[in-house]
Design a protein around this motif. Structure first.
Motif, mmCIF file in Angstrom:
data_model
loop_
_atom_site.group_PDB
_atom_site.id
_atom_site.type_symbol
_atom_site.label_atom_id
_atom_site.label_comp_id
_atom_site.label_asym_id
_atom_site.label_seq_id
_atom_site.Cartn_x
_atom_site.Cartn_y
_atom_site.Cartn_z
ATOM 1 N N GLY A 97 0.817 -1.209 0.000
ATOM 2 C CA GLY A 97 0.000 0.000 0.000
ATOM 3 C C GLY A 97 0.849 1.256 0.000
ATOM 4 N N ILE A 98 0.187 2.366 -0.250
ATOM 5 C CA ILE A 98 0.892 3.650 -0.325
ATOM 6 C C ILE A 98 1.497 4.030 1.023
ATOM 7 C CG2 ILE A 98 -1.191 5.027 0.072
ATOM 8 C CD1 ILE A 98 1.637 6.036 -2.282
ATOM 9 N N LEU A 99 0.824 3.723 2.111
ATOM 10 C CA LEU A 99 1.351 4.055 3.434
ATOM 11 C C LEU A 99 2.637 3.282 3.714
ATOM 12 C CD1 LEU A 99 0.942 5.638 6.043
ATOM 13 C CD2 LEU A 99 -0.353 3.687 6.923
ATOM 14 N N TYR A 100 2.660 2.009 3.378
ATOM 15 C CA TYR A 100 3.868 1.208 3.563
ATOM 16 C C TYR A 100 5.005 1.739 2.687
ATOM 17 C CZ TYR A 100 7.214 -2.550 3.122
ATOM 18 O OH TYR A 100 8.385 -3.268 3.086
ATOM 19 N N GLU A 101 4.697 2.014 1.435
ATOM 20 C CA GLU A 101 5.739 2.469 0.502
ATOM 21 C C GLU A 101 6.361 3.789 0.951
ATOM 22 O OE1 GLU A 101 7.286 1.216 -2.046
ATOM 23 O OE2 GLU A 101 6.105 -0.582 -2.392
ATOM 24 N N LEU A 102 5.529 4.727 1.405
ATOM 25 C CA LEU A 102 6.051 6.046 1.757
ATOM 26 C C LEU A 102 6.637 6.122 3.156
ATOM 27 C CD1 LEU A 102 3.434 8.411 0.106
ATOM 28 C CD2 LEU A 102 5.697 7.730 -0.732
ATOM 29 N N THR A 103 6.478 5.070 3.948
ATOM 30 C CA THR A 103 7.083 5.080 5.283
ATOM 31 C C THR A 103 8.179 4.027 5.386
ATOM 32 O OG1 THR A 103 5.312 3.659 6.106
ATOM 33 C CG2 THR A 103 5.062 6.040 6.437
ATOM 34 N N SER A 104 7.798 2.778 5.431
ATOM 35 C CA SER A 104 8.764 1.697 5.653
ATOM 36 C C SER A 104 9.719 1.506 4.488
ATOM 37 C CB SER A 104 8.026 0.392 5.930
ATOM 38 O OG SER A 104 7.238 0.523 7.085
ATOM 39 N N ALA A 105 9.203 1.415 3.292
ATOM 40 C CA ALA A 105 10.074 1.199 2.135
ATOM 41 C C ALA A 105 10.984 2.395 1.898
ATOM 42 C CB ALA A 105 9.234 0.908 0.896
ATOM 43 N N ALA A 106 10.443 3.600 2.053
ATOM 44 C CA ALA A 106 11.264 4.798 1.838
ATOM 45 C C ALA A 106 12.367 4.904 2.886
ATOM 46 C CB ALA A 106 10.381 6.051 1.872
ATOM 47 N N SER A 107 12.062 4.563 4.138
ATOM 48 C CA SER A 107 13.101 4.637 5.167
ATOM 49 C C SER A 107 14.147 3.543 4.969
ATOM 50 C CB SER A 107 12.492 4.570 6.563
ATOM 51 O OG SER A 107 11.814 3.359 6.745
ATOM 52 N N PHE A 108 13.752 2.386 4.466
ATOM 53 C CA PHE A 108 14.724 1.342 4.162
ATOM 54 C C PHE A 108 15.668 1.787 3.053
ATOM 55 C CE2 PHE A 108 15.967 -2.393 1.636
ATOM 56 C CZ PHE A 108 16.741 -3.037 2.583
ATOM 57 N N ILE A 109 15.128 2.390 2.013
ATOM 58 C CA ILE A 109 15.963 2.892 0.911
ATOM 59 C C ILE A 109 16.861 4.013 1.419
ATOM 60 C CG2 ILE A 109 15.937 4.003 -1.347
ATOM 61 C CD1 ILE A 109 15.085 1.057 -1.357
ATOM 62 N N LEU A 110 16.348 4.875 2.272
ATOM 63 C CA LEU A 110 17.170 5.937 2.862
ATOM 64 C C LEU A 110 18.388 5.345 3.566
ATOM 65 C CD1 LEU A 110 17.643 8.878 4.039
ATOM 66 C CD2 LEU A 110 16.257 8.105 5.942
ATOM 67 N N LEU A 111 18.178 4.367 4.416
ATOM 68 C CA LEU A 111 19.296 3.743 5.122
ATOM 69 C C LEU A 111 20.191 2.942 4.190
ATOM 70 C CD1 LEU A 111 17.599 2.590 8.427
ATOM 71 C CD2 LEU A 111 19.214 4.458 8.100
ATOM 72 N N LEU A 112 19.601 2.334 3.180
ATOM 73 C CA LEU A 112 20.368 1.555 2.216
ATOM 74 C C LEU A 112 21.295 2.439 1.392
ATOM 75 C CD1 LEU A 112 20.651 -1.362 1.174
ATOM 76 C CD2 LEU A 112 18.940 -0.801 -0.532
ATOM 77 N N ILE A 113 20.963 3.695 1.251
ATOM 78 C CA ILE A 113 21.819 4.638 0.538
ATOM 79 C C ILE A 113 22.751 5.357 1.504
ATOM 80 C CG2 ILE A 113 21.769 6.832 -0.734
ATOM 81 C CD1 ILE A 113 19.256 5.743 -2.146
ATOM 82 N N PHE A 114 22.233 5.822 2.623
ATOM 83 C CA PHE A 114 23.005 6.673 3.531
ATOM 84 C C PHE A 114 24.171 5.945 4.201
ATOM 85 C CE2 PHE A 114 23.338 8.730 7.811
ATOM 86 C CZ PHE A 114 23.917 9.918 7.370
ATOM 87 N N LEU A 115 23.924 4.783 4.772
ATOM 88 C CA LEU A 115 24.968 4.095 5.529
ATOM 89 C C LEU A 115 26.129 3.620 4.652
ATOM 90 C CD1 LEU A 115 22.813 2.195 8.162
ATOM 91 C CD2 LEU A 115 24.082 4.331 8.419
ATOM 92 N N PRO A 116 25.881 2.931 3.528
ATOM 93 C CA PRO A 116 27.023 2.555 2.686
ATOM 94 C C PRO A 116 27.748 3.763 2.098
ATOM 95 C CG PRO A 116 25.144 1.208 2.128
ATOM 96 C CD PRO A 116 24.654 2.275 3.058
ATOM 97 N N ALA A 117 27.028 4.845 1.847
ATOM 98 C CA ALA A 117 27.682 6.045 1.312
ATOM 99 C C ALA A 117 28.667 6.609 2.327
ATOM 100 C CB ALA A 117 26.648 7.095 0.943
ATOM 101 N N LEU A 118 28.287 6.640 3.585
ATOM 102 C CA LEU A 118 29.199 7.149 4.606
ATOM 103 C C LEU A 118 30.407 6.241 4.795
ATOM 104 C CD1 LEU A 118 26.920 8.689 7.345
ATOM 105 C CD2 LEU A 118 28.085 9.774 5.440
#
Length: 147
Positions: A97-118
């Motif tokens: 659903g849209i709520l899952y995509e914009l909260t859980s999935a988006a935060s997972f992608i955020l961490l998946l990009i942020f942590l390896p980048a650092l």
């Protein structure tokens, strides 16, 4: 275009492309799901780490905020696009659903990009600092003991 927008756009497009490919692969070869998920995850992490190393070698300032903003933008945008594509018949991206995509999935992608980048930035910065130190270090002259 600012640096974080470029990163968010490229990485968000990569996430969408990999999720679409993962959906197609899961529909064709459902027994190899673990392999396909791991391959997509490693692809994203490898691209982010490589880009982070490149940033770290340049020694730019504000890389933490730049990568946080890029992860936030890529996470929200890719989640919204994937939700929209999931509404199209023929695309199987998980029926979230849209709520899952914009909260859980988006935060997972955020961490998946942020942590390896650092991690990549830290590695690139350390490597560039070591190479700069070795390039500027002059050999010490040897003096004979006068007795």
């Amino acid at each position: 275009m600012t640096a974080w927008v470029l990163r968010a756009t490229v990485l968000g497009a990569l996430v969408v492309a990999l999720r679409v490919l993962l959906g197609l692969a899961m529909a064709s070869w459902p027994t190899y799901g673990t392999f396909w998920r791991a391959a997509c995850l490693l692809t994203i992490v490898a691209v982010v780490v490589a880009w982070g190393v490149r940033d770290g070698r340049t020694g730019a300032d504000g890389l933490t905020v730049r990568w946080l903003a890029a992860g936030f933008g890529a996470g929200l945008a890719s989640s919204a696009v994937c939700w929209a594509l999931d509404q199209v018949p023929g695309f199987e991206l998980g029926d979230a659903g849209i709520l899952y995509e914009l909260t859980s999935a988006a935060s997972f992608i955020l961490l998946l990009i942020f942590l390896p980048a650092l991690v990549g930035v830290a590695f690139g910065f350390t490597r560039s600092r070591r190479s700069a130190e070795s390039a500027t270090r002059a050999p010490e002259p040897e003096f004979a003991d006068a007795k």
